[in-house]
Scaffold this active site. Sequence first.
Site, PDB file in Angstrom:
ATOM      1  CD  GLU A  39      -2.854   1.041   2.747  1.00 21.24           C
ATOM      2  OE1 GLU A  39      -2.752  -0.108   3.390  1.00 21.24           O
ATOM      3  OE2 GLU A  39      -3.544   2.067   2.697  1.00 21.24           O
ATOM      4  NE  ARG A 265       3.573  -7.819  10.974  1.00 16.64           N
ATOM      5  CZ  ARG A 265       2.483  -7.346   9.843  1.00 16.64           C
ATOM      6  NH1 ARG A 265       1.856  -7.776   8.982  1.00 16.64           N
ATOM      7  NH2 ARG A 265       2.956  -5.857   9.553  1.00 16.64           N
ATOM      8  CE  LYS A 275       2.836   0.094   5.098  1.00 18.39           C
ATOM      9  NZ  LYS A 275       2.415  -0.091   3.734  1.00 18.39           N
TER      10      LYS A 275
HETATM   11  P1  ATP Z   1       1.735  -2.179   8.145  1.00 17.63           P
HETATM   12  O1  ATP Z   1       1.139  -3.239   9.267  1.00 17.63           O
HETATM   13  O2  ATP Z   1       3.002  -1.541   8.736  1.00 17.63           O
HETATM   14  O3  ATP Z   1       0.835  -0.996   7.905  1.00 17.63           O
HETATM   15  P2  ATP Z   1       1.417  -3.427   5.863  1.00 17.63           P
HETATM   16  O4  ATP Z   1       1.151  -4.841   6.074  1.00 17.63           O
HETATM   17  O5  ATP Z   1      -0.086  -2.793   5.984  1.00 17.63           O
HETATM   18  O6  ATP Z   1       2.220  -2.842   7.071  1.00 17.63           O
HETATM   19  P3  ATP Z   1       1.497  -3.263   3.132  1.00 17.63           P
HETATM   20  O7  ATP Z   1       2.164  -2.353   2.174  1.00 17.63           O
HETATM   21  O8  ATP Z   1      -0.151  -3.544   2.893  1.00 17.63           O
HETATM   22  O9  ATP Z   1       1.876  -2.794   4.635  1.00 17.63           O
HETATM   23  O10 ATP Z   1       2.465  -4.786   3.002  1.00 17.63           O
HETATM   24  C1  ATP Z   1       2.797  -5.143   1.585  1.00 17.63           C
HETATM   25  C2  ATP Z   1       2.802  -6.556   1.969  1.00 17.63           C
HETATM   26  O11 ATP Z   1       4.248  -6.616   2.869  1.00 17.63           O
HETATM   27  C3  ATP Z   1       1.810  -7.374   2.624  1.00 17.63           C
HETATM   28  O12 ATP Z   1       1.597  -8.639   1.714  1.00 17.63           O
HETATM   29  C4  ATP Z   1       2.090  -7.565   3.829  1.00 17.63           C
HETATM   30  O13 ATP Z   1       1.647  -8.867   4.170  1.00 17.63           O
HETATM   31  C5  ATP Z   1       3.851  -7.779   3.913  1.00 17.63           C
HETATM   32  N1  ATP Z   1       4.374  -7.434   5.044  1.00 17.63           N
HETATM   33  C6  ATP Z   1       4.316  -6.314   5.739  1.00 17.63           C
HETATM   34  N2  ATP Z   1       4.708  -6.198   6.885  1.00 17.63           N
HETATM   35  C7  ATP Z   1       5.623  -7.364   6.862  1.00 17.63           C
HETATM   36  C8  ATP Z   1       6.326  -7.969   8.073  1.00 17.63           C
HETATM   37  N3  ATP Z   1       6.766  -7.420   9.172  1.00 17.63           N
HETATM   38  N4  ATP Z   1       6.835  -9.429   7.830  1.00 17.63           N
HETATM   39  C9  ATP Z   1       6.449  -9.845   6.605  1.00 17.63           C
HETATM   40  N5  ATP Z   1       5.819  -9.459   5.697  1.00 17.63           N
HETATM   41  C10 ATP Z   1       5.310  -7.996   5.708  1.00 17.63           C
HETATM   42 MG    MG Z   2      -1.613  -3.690   4.681  1.00 14.04          MG
END
Ligand code: ATP
Ligand code: MG
Length: 566
Positions: A39, A265, A275
């Site tokens: 995102e 994760r 984020k």
């Molecule tokens: P946040 O929880 O910090 O807002 P997010 O998961 O919403 O992060 P996205 O941009 O949606 O952020 O993530 C893109 C991809 O990266 C998704 O497939 C998500 O599952 C993966 N991802 C995000 N954080 C992690 C993590 N800590 N470990 C592994 N994969 C991750």
């Molecule tokens: Mg997300």
Amino acid sequence: MSETAPSPAEGVKDFVRDVIREDLASGRVAEVVTRFPPEPNGYLHIGHAKSICLNFGIASEFGGRCHLRFDDTNPTKEEIEYIDAIQEDVRWLGFDWGEHLYFASDNFDKLYGYAVHLIEQDKAYVDDLSPDEIREYRGTLTKPGTESPSRNRTVSENLDLFARMKAGEFADGSHVLRAKIDMASGNMNMRDPVLYRILNATHPRTGDAWHIYPTYDFAHGQSDAIEGITHSVCTLEFEDHRPLYDWLIKNTPVPSTPHQYEFARLNLTYSVLSKRKLMQLVNEGHVEGWDDPRMPTISGYRRRGIPAAALRDFAQRIGVTKSDSTVEVELLNHCVRDHLNKAAERRLAVLKPLKVVIENYPEGQTEEIDAINNPEDETAGKRKVAFSRELYIEQDDFMEDPPKKFFRLGPGREVRFRYAYFITCREAIKDDDGNIIELRCTYDPETRGGNAPDGRKVKGTIHWVSAAHAIDAEINMYDHLFNRPDPGAEVDFLNDINAASKTVLTGCKLEPSLAQTKVGEAVQFERQGYFALDRTSRADHLVYNQTMALRDGWAKIQAKEKSGGK
Ligand code: ATP
Ligand code: MG
């Protein structure tokens, strides 16, 4: 620095790859297609790197492809700056999506069509409840939900209202489109989840064309299907969303049937990987930006001099599992040291200078001395460093009254000046306050290159630079951004910020070749650690960032574990 990711070792084993091997063997899929779906509401962090390495890694190992898809369904939080930064970071990590760059917003028309299809099948309805009421009606884990009064609207009424939501007739939050599934389901995600909400906001790509935007649950799976994704790999928090993912795929006329798989994760000690929290650190000025070298962002690591190959290696070592755990940041540091030890060229640099005058060395004379660029890599060759009568050494390398195990310089002691000569300290000169400001020494001309023909030994070898030839630099020294391995565990994470996480050293003295290193490419300052030129550096104002100290805490932890914790 950009490099292409080599194919990871064959036969990497984890449950995702096992599924893919089976799917290829059974013929469920002919070609593996994965995606990385960020995102664009912030910069990528090391957790994302894990997901990137997994998705792109799988595609390359199994001869398939991986798409980069921006999940740009929330115009109130998303910006072009993030879209650009994310692409730069994925490329720098060594991965290439070729022509397969997509945006969920490219699918807005199709998604709208799928929503209309659901309404026509009486599987979705427009709800007038407020967000608070929707939450209340949803029930709890132990109590079934209550059906909304809007739930039994006719298909034609729903079609009309949905079209008017799209046309911008309603205020934010006044209506939503919900799937009609089961308000009593044991899975909360199946209790008539929201598919569309009204947001009268300008979208970075579609401008003011839309007044309604699909939710993650609706946009994500349907975009997977439109792109022909075979294995939609996401993190564990979406496990409970899988029944909804499958329901939406089954009930809309999508062109393919992707499957979702969930992995744990990454959590990392001394770091926050949300984020929202990273954004707060940036916006409130606790750090100097998303690429501050203390940040666990890909851009922060890059600025600090950490090579992409070390991050890929780290991702491979932590592997892919189904249970959440926290990885020690020392493992990451270990991967970084491992790579830099092999790749980084060695240089002489003095961080806290103390002047040395070699009394018996001729005034005005300079010698060019051979120095080895990298003892781990013969092909890196040698370079010349200037030696002269006045030099700098580290303040720490001299003690007036040295204890037994201190093998460096002290009054009357002899040490080796790396690559050069044996030097003996004759006198320490002090200022009026008693601070040592200069050492008077002598050298043994017979020991050029650092060995004595008479076979006598010295216990210490120290580094130095020639005063007349040295260049000045400012060096940023870094420590953990947080004081504890689990920031925020007890109080707000901001209270755990380490006030001493950055120390600026000025007046550091470097050998002149260090004016020419590439921004972000780490070199080893002998005996000190790895350092990389900062992007703010100018010819008349050099700035280096500490990448990592030499000490390998990880190896120590492992050694300790092997010896049974003793
Ligand atoms: P946040 O929880 O910090 O807002 P997010 O998961 O919403 O992060 P996205 O941009 O949606 O952020 O993530 C893109 C991809 O990266 C998704 O497939 C998500 O599952 C993966 N991802 C995000 N954080 C992690 C993590 N800590 N470990 C592994 N994969 C991750
Ligand atoms: Mg997300």
